[in-house]
Every structure is written in structure tokens, then in C-alpha cells.
Design an enzyme around this catalytic site. Structure first.
Site, PDB file in Angstrom:
ATOM      1  N   GLY A  71    -108.666 -58.616  14.966  1.00 16.50           N
ATOM      2  CA  GLY A  71    -108.795 -59.830  14.245  1.00 16.50           C
ATOM      3  C   GLY A  71    -109.464 -60.753  15.977  1.00 16.50           C
ATOM      4  O   GLY A  71    -111.043 -60.975  15.257  1.00 16.50           O
ATOM      5  N   THR A  72    -109.552 -60.223  17.138  1.00 18.49           N
ATOM      6  CA  THR A  72    -110.555 -60.658  17.555  1.00 18.49           C
ATOM      7  C   THR A  72    -111.536 -60.299  17.724  1.00 18.49           C
ATOM      8  O   THR A  72    -112.619 -60.686  17.216  1.00 18.49           O
ATOM      9  CB  THR A  72    -110.136 -59.651  19.418  1.00 18.49           C
ATOM     10  OG1 THR A  72    -108.940 -59.950  19.263  1.00 18.49           O
ATOM     11  CG2 THR A  72    -110.831 -60.836  20.349  1.00 18.49           C
ATOM     12  N   ASN A 151    -100.666 -69.306  14.844  1.00 15.64           N
ATOM     13  CA  ASN A 151     -99.758 -68.161  15.084  1.00 15.64           C
ATOM     14  C   ASN A 151     -98.691 -68.550  15.749  1.00 15.64           C
ATOM     15  O   ASN A 151     -97.491 -68.153  16.231  1.00 15.64           O
ATOM     16  CB  ASN A 151    -100.572 -67.669  16.349  1.00 15.64           C
ATOM     17  CG  ASN A 151    -100.934 -68.227  16.992  1.00 15.64           C
ATOM     18  OD1 ASN A 151    -102.236 -69.071  17.028  1.00 15.64           O
ATOM     19  ND2 ASN A 151    -101.064 -68.087  19.016  1.00 15.64           N
ATOM     20  N   GLY A 200    -104.914 -55.734  10.829  1.00 17.98           N
ATOM     21  CA  GLY A 200    -104.032 -54.917  10.651  1.00 17.98           C
ATOM     22  C   GLY A 200    -102.239 -54.674  11.124  1.00 17.98           C
ATOM     23  O   GLY A 200    -101.823 -54.425  10.970  1.00 17.98           O
ATOM     24  N   HIS A 201    -102.419 -55.132  12.587  1.00 17.93           N
ATOM     25  CA  HIS A 201    -100.966 -55.296  13.000  1.00 17.93           C
ATOM     26  C   HIS A 201    -100.337 -55.938  12.927  1.00 17.93           C
ATOM     27  O   HIS A 201     -99.400 -56.052  13.128  1.00 17.93           O
ATOM     28  CB  HIS A 201    -101.422 -54.517  14.487  1.00 17.93           C
ATOM     29  CG  HIS A 201    -102.032 -55.618  15.683  1.00 17.93           C
ATOM     30  ND1 HIS A 201    -100.928 -56.626  16.276  1.00 17.93           N
ATOM     31  CD2 HIS A 201    -103.165 -56.252  15.407  1.00 17.93           C
ATOM     32  CE1 HIS A 201    -101.336 -57.841  17.070  1.00 17.93           C
ATOM     33  NE2 HIS A 201    -102.963 -57.510  16.617  1.00 17.93           N
ATOM     34  N   CYS A 325     -97.386 -67.101  31.525  1.00 16.99           N
ATOM     35  CA  CYS A 325     -97.048 -67.208  33.006  1.00 16.99           C
ATOM     36  C   CYS A 325     -98.505 -66.975  33.393  1.00 16.99           C
ATOM     37  O   CYS A 325     -99.234 -65.715  33.220  1.00 16.99           O
ATOM     38  CB  CYS A 325     -96.905 -66.356  33.364  1.00 16.99           C
ATOM     39  SG  CYS A 325     -96.384 -66.617  35.084  1.00 16.99           S
TER      40      CYS A 325
HETATM   41  N1  PLP Z   1    -105.866 -64.953  15.504  1.00 17.03           N
HETATM   42  C1  PLP Z   1    -104.442 -65.436  15.910  1.00 17.03           C
HETATM   43  C2  PLP Z   1    -104.186 -66.762  15.313  1.00 17.03           C
HETATM   44  C3  PLP Z   1    -103.794 -64.535  16.394  1.00 17.03           C
HETATM   45  O1  PLP Z   1    -102.200 -64.399  15.770  1.00 17.03           O
HETATM   46  C4  PLP Z   1    -104.244 -63.438  16.736  1.00 17.03           C
HETATM   47  C5  PLP Z   1    -102.701 -61.864  17.430  1.00 17.03           C
HETATM   48  O2  PLP Z   1    -102.228 -62.423  18.103  1.00 17.03           O
HETATM   49  C6  PLP Z   1    -105.550 -62.883  16.920  1.00 17.03           C
HETATM   50  C7  PLP Z   1    -106.231 -63.374  16.736  1.00 17.03           C
HETATM   51  C8  PLP Z   1    -106.112 -61.457  17.529  1.00 17.03           C
HETATM   52  O3  PLP Z   1    -105.829 -60.724  16.578  1.00 17.03           O
HETATM   53  P1  PLP Z   1    -106.463 -58.814  17.585  1.00 17.03           P
HETATM   54  O4  PLP Z   1    -104.899 -58.692  18.320  1.00 17.03           O
HETATM   55  O5  PLP Z   1    -106.261 -57.693  15.948  1.00 17.03           O
HETATM   56  O6  PLP Z   1    -107.376 -59.137  18.558  1.00 17.03           O
END
Ligand code: PLP
Length: 395
Positions: A71-72, A151, A200-201, A325
Site C-alpha cells: 500500500g505505501t 483504517n 495484499g496483506h 506511543c
Molecule cells: N493505507 C492504509 C489505509 C492502511 O491501513 C495501510 C496499512 O495499515 C497502508 C496504507 C499501508 O499499507 P502497506 O502496509 O501495505 O504498506
């Protein structure tokens, strides 16, 4: 002791079908899909099949998908590409409640490259104000990045509607749909969304793989430059096991979308009702209607989230708190702060996130265990209910 895993917005269990599908790619089918020999070359077909499956889940075409590390990376790729291809515009519109993958990138771009970031606020239910959205997106906006679902609270944003507004102003649109994909239906085919990130995860595949949807016709500038993989759009040898796993996870998600969505919603609502009935001074954070079916964020007033998590951990219950934290101090979540959740509840906010593997027994166990934990913590806390008013007047 049993484990009840209600932290699926952090990460999910790999689906057994994904695990089965992936493991031959370590010991037997470990070639490089770009190889001239068939041992490696035939894996290109497996990558193509995964791309087709993922496209089907999104209502997109396979050519519109590139695989990434998660995602990042997808978020960075989309935003950086939009800024590179819209270089005559210097403004970014995003929300105050994005994941750090978008939030911190935007702050970084403002600090180091002088972009102007227009931050969209949310109301006390975590919803956007559409008048503000209309006012903030201008003909100077290069990209609008609004997450599909949050999230922490699960609140769903009207991304398709926002994309229409952006389209009229000539801005590109990115959505971080990491939490939404596989939980709610989406059909990108009929939308004005230019980029969509997924991971994916979060949908029962493995960690370290994700994808970016890039709408056909949207100009694109690669973020990771190297070899010619992904039609020159993302360099680097493909993570074949991860990609195959993501394809299988996408097929499962599509098959399960409606039944799993209904089941999770029923169990989540049962958990919500059970906890609210048993625990006084507890409140749901986030809009009740427009919310992912698997997410419940509850603020337990006058208790510390970390303490709740530790006590729940002793009982085998995994969830997340609304505080992080940082440098020894408990920082309340930026999402709950943006929503104006009262400080009496923000520190005691817990996110429970279910998956299609969550059972009735899991939920009943949590409903049985958590009220006692809160009661105990309140009884020993200097901010316990009775002491709270007194404590406030002393400070
Ligand atoms: N965007 C959102 C809304 C997320 O919840 C997350 C992970 O918690 C990410 C991006 C980041 O994804 P990744 O862990 O695959 O880089």
C-alpha cells in the site's frame, strides 16, 4: 488459551488457499518471469493470471494494474506520478485522517518541495463536508487523494463523487483503498478515479505485495525506475509468490464479498451492541451507516487504551488502540483528534476489526471478557469515573 484475532485492519491471516497456491513458487517454480528459458518464462503467465483476477475484483482491465510492494509504495507512486505529470499545478488536496502513507508524504512534499496541501476536515462522525471538498478543489489542484475507507474507524468516503468534482476541475484523483478492497464492492470501470492503491496483506494474501490501479488514459510517470517490468511502469523483478497469492486472494474476496460482508456486519453489530450494553460510558467512534462491515472503534471513557490492550492480550484478544506511543508519550490518534473525540474517550479508544474467519464464539468471548477489564481498570485508575471530576478540578 484461545486467541481471538480482531486486528484485521492491521494485517490478516493468509488464506489457506493462498498459502497452498504460493508455496510451490519457493522450491519448484522459482524462476524469473523475464528469463528466456521456459523454466522462468512460463511464470509470466502466472503473473498475468493474477493480474486478471485482481482486475476482476476491481472492475478494471488487467492493463490498468501494476504490482508493487504494498500500500505505501502504491500511494507514493500515485501521488508522485500525478505531481510529475501535472507539473504546472502546485496544490494537493487530501484529508486530515489519511494513513501516514499519504499524510506524511504530503507533509514531506510541502516541507521539501513547496507544494501547498489543502487539508479536508472531518466532522465528529468522521465524515467529510462536501461543500468544503467543492471549495478546496480548484484549477490549481494537481491531485486529490482521499482514502476509500478509514483504517481506524472504517468510515467510508464518497470517493466516486469526489472524483467527479476533481474531474471537472481537471485534477487527478487517487484513492487509498487499502482497507476497502475485498470488503466492499467496487467497480472502477464506471468511475473517474485515476489511481487506486491496495495491499495484499489486508485481504488475506501475504505481506510485501500490493498493486496500483492506473486508469487507462491517465498519464503516468514511474516512481521506481529500473528494468522493463510491469510494461516499464515499475522496475524490479516481480515478487512472483506474492503476486500469485494476491491473485488467489482477489478471487476469494470476490466470491466471498457478499456473504462475508453480511456475516462480518452481523458479528460486528453484535459486538457493538454487547459492549455498549455491558459497559457504561462507552461510545462508537465513527458514522454508523457509512462504515466498513468489519470495523468497530469504541471509546471507553476514563481508561487508558494501552492498559486495555495489555489486559485483553492476557486473555488472548488482539485489537488496536487509538493511541500511539511516540517518544515515551501516548499520542492520541490523529484520526480521532480530527473528529474531535473528547479527550476522556480518545485515549481509551479501541479498534476491533473482524475478518471472514471471525466466529460467533470469538465475538461472544470478547463480549464476556472486555466489560470486566474496563471495570477493573476504572476501579484502579486515578481517572476512574468517581474521581474524574475531582481530577479535572485539581489540574
Ligand atoms: N493505507 C492504509 C489505509 C492502511 O491501513 C495501510 C496499512 O495499515 C497502508 C496504507 C499501508 O499499507 P502497506 O502496509 O501495505 O504498506
Amino acid at each position: 488459551m484461545r486467541t481471538v484475532y480482531l486486528d484485521n485492519n492491521a494485517t490478516t491471516m493468509t488464506a489457506p488457499e493462498v498459502f497452498e497456491a504460493v508455496h510451490p513458487y519457493f522450491l519448484e517454480r522459482y524462476g524469473n518471469p523475464s528469463s528466456m528459458h521456459s523454466f522462468g518464462g512460463k511464470l509470466a503467465r502466472d503473473v498475468a493470471v493474477a493480474r486478471e483476477k485482481l482486475a476482476e475484483l476491481l472492475g478494471a482491465t488487467p492493463q490498468e494494474i501494476i504490482f508493487t510492494s504494498g500500500g505505501t509504495e502504491s500511494d507514493s507512486t500515485a501521488i508522485m506520478s500525478a505531481l510529475a505529470t501535472m507539473s504546472d499545478r502546485r496544490e494537493i488536496v487530501t484529508t486530515r485522517v489519511e494513513h501516514p502513507a499519504v499524510l506524511n508524504l504530503c507533509k514531506h512534499l510541502a516541507r521539501t518541495k513547496g507544494y501547498v496541501v489543502r487539508w479536508l476536515s472531518v466532522d465528529k462522525e468522521g465524515k467529510l463536508n462536501m461543500d468544503e471538498v467543492r471549495n478546496q478543489i480548484t484549477d490549481q489542484t494537481a491531485v486529490v487523494s482521499v482514502m476509500w475507507a478509514n483504517n481506524e474507524t472504517g468510515v467510508i468516503f464518497p470517493v466516486r463523487e469526489i472524483a467527479e468534482i476533481a474531474y471537472e476541475r481537471g485534477a487527478l484523483v487517487h484513492t487509498d483503498a487499502v482497507q476497502a478492497v475485498g470488503k466492499i464492492p467496487m467497480n472502477l470501470d464506471s468511475s473517474s478515479i485515476d489511481f487506486l492503491s491496495l495491499s495484499g496483506h489486508k485481504l488475506h494474501s501475504v505481506k510485501g505485495v500490493g498493486a496500483l490501479y492506473i486508469k487507462k488514459g491517465t498519464r503516468f510517470s514511474p516512481f521506481i525506475i529500473g528494468g522493463h517490468q510491469e510494461s516499464d511502469r515499475r522496475g524490479g523483478t516481480e515478487n512472483v509468490p506474492g503476486i500469485v497469492g494476491l491473485g488467489v486472494a482477489a478471487s476469494l474476496a470476490l466470491q466471498e464479498l457478499n456473504p462475508a460482508g453480511l456475516r462480518m456486519r452481523r458479528l460486528r453489530d453484535r459486538l457493538q451492541k454487547g459492549l455498549l450494553e455491558a459497559v457504561p460510558r462507552a461510545r462508537v467512534n465513527g458514522n454508523l451507516e457509512s462504515r466498513l462491515p468489519n470495523t468497530l472503534n469504541i471509546g471507553f471513557e476514563f481508561v487508558e487504551g494501552e492498559a486495555i490492550l495489555m489486559r485483553m492480550d492476557d486473555k488472548g484478544i488482539c485489537a488496536s488502540s487509538g493511541s500511539a506511543c511516540t517518544s515515551g508519550a501516548l499520542e492520541p490518534s490523529h484520526v480521532l483528534r480530527a473528529m474531535g473525540v473528547p479527550f476522556t474517550a480518545v485515549h481509551g479508544s479501541i479498534r476491533f476489526s473482524l475478518s471472514r474467519y471471525t466466529t460467533e464464539e470469538d465475538i461472544e468471548y470478547v463480549i464476556r471478557e472486555v466489560p470486566g477489564i474496563i471495570e477493573f481498570l476504572r476501579s484502579i485508575s486515578p481517572f476512574g469515573r468517581e474521581n474524574f471530576d475531582a481530577a479535572c478540578t485539581i489540574h
